[in-house]
Design a protein around this motif. Structure first.
Motif, mmCIF file in Angstrom:
data_model
loop_
_atom_site.group_PDB
_atom_site.id
_atom_site.type_symbol
_atom_site.label_atom_id
_atom_site.label_comp_id
_atom_site.label_asym_id
_atom_site.label_seq_id
_atom_site.Cartn_x
_atom_site.Cartn_y
_atom_site.Cartn_z
ATOM 1 N N GLU A 150 0.352 -1.070 -0.279
ATOM 2 C CA GLU A 150 0.048 0.030 -0.010
ATOM 3 C C GLU A 150 0.713 1.085 -0.196
ATOM 4 O O GLU A 150 0.720 2.365 -0.807
ATOM 5 N N LEU A 151 2.148 1.245 0.998
ATOM 6 C CA LEU A 151 3.124 2.702 0.839
ATOM 7 C C LEU A 151 4.212 2.683 0.022
ATOM 8 O O LEU A 151 4.282 3.549 0.356
ATOM 9 N N PHE A 152 4.248 1.352 -1.038
ATOM 10 C CA PHE A 152 5.409 1.396 -2.108
ATOM 11 C C PHE A 152 5.627 2.399 -3.024
ATOM 12 O O PHE A 152 4.035 2.676 -3.435
ATOM 13 N N ASP A 153 6.094 3.300 -3.070
ATOM 14 C CA ASP A 153 5.773 4.665 -3.971
ATOM 15 C C ASP A 153 5.986 4.527 -5.400
ATOM 16 O O ASP A 153 7.618 4.280 -5.423
ATOM 17 N N ILE A 154 5.391 4.235 -6.459
ATOM 18 C CA ILE A 154 5.474 3.701 -7.619
ATOM 19 C C ILE A 154 6.401 5.183 -8.328
ATOM 20 O O ILE A 154 6.544 4.749 -9.708
#
Length: 198
Positions: free
Chosen positions: A172-176
């Motif tokens: 959810e928090l992984f920044d792409i």
């Protein structure tokens, strides 16, 4: 051996080792544990055992992304070498602790390899194909603009009762936003040209 029944009695009948070929069945393919297609040219699984090597050969893999810190076993290295498969190892420790996260930077490095279509067809795997593999696939799904509920649903289908809140929080928090990519460059919306002969 097969079982034959005669009026309630069960008798074993030996079969020859070549019985599959005699019946025209040919070689049986055994996929690795938790095997699935992620997208065109991208596959996921648990650790491939030698019984699955024929199946993997049919995929014509160019690359394997191995997500465990342990050395790749000799038999698997030999299989990869003899089939021209490049193995990329990203050693992510198995973490059962509820608040220990998957390392962000390692996932980013693995994504760079995974998003490079020159490495396709590619197999992603860890030990069981659940958590580490699930997190990497979840990050791919974010790049593909899947909604979180669908990402979590896919993760939970593989992790089942062992799904981890920490893994889902990581996805959810992984920044792409800072990944260089073309979201649909390897998507199902395009036909994969390296077809498999049956």
């Amino acid at each position: 051996m097969t079982l034959e029944s005669y009026a309630g009695d069960v008798h074993t009948v030996p079969q020859s080792e070549n019985s599959m070929e005699e019946r025209g069945g040919g070689e049986l393919f055994v996929p690795p544990l938790n095997f699935a297609m992620v997208d065109n040219g991208i596959f996921r699984s648990g650790f491939p055992e030698p019984v699955s090597f024929s199946f993997l050969q049919s995929l014509r893999l160019k690359s394997i992304i191995y997500l465990c810190p342990e050395a790749y076993p000799e038999v698997n290295r030999e299989f990869a070498k003899s089939n021209g498969i490049q193995v990329f190892q990203f050693g992510i420790e198995r973490c059962k602790e509820p608040f220990v996260n998957i390392p962000d930077e390692v996932i980013r490095e693995a994504l760079q390899v995974l998003l490079d279509t020159e490495n396709h067809p590619v197999l992603i795997h860890c030990k069981s194909g659940k958590h580490r593999t699930g997190c990497l696939v979840g990050c791919v799904r974010k790049i593909q603009r899947w909604c979180l509920s669908s990402i979590f649903d896919e993760y939970q289908r593989f992790a089942a009762a062992k799904a981890r809140i920490s893994d889902q929080r990581f996805m959810e928090l992984f920044d792409i936003s800072n990944l260089k990519h073309t979201p649909l460059s390897f998507s199902c919306s395009k036909r994969y040209t390296n077809t498999i002969d049956y």
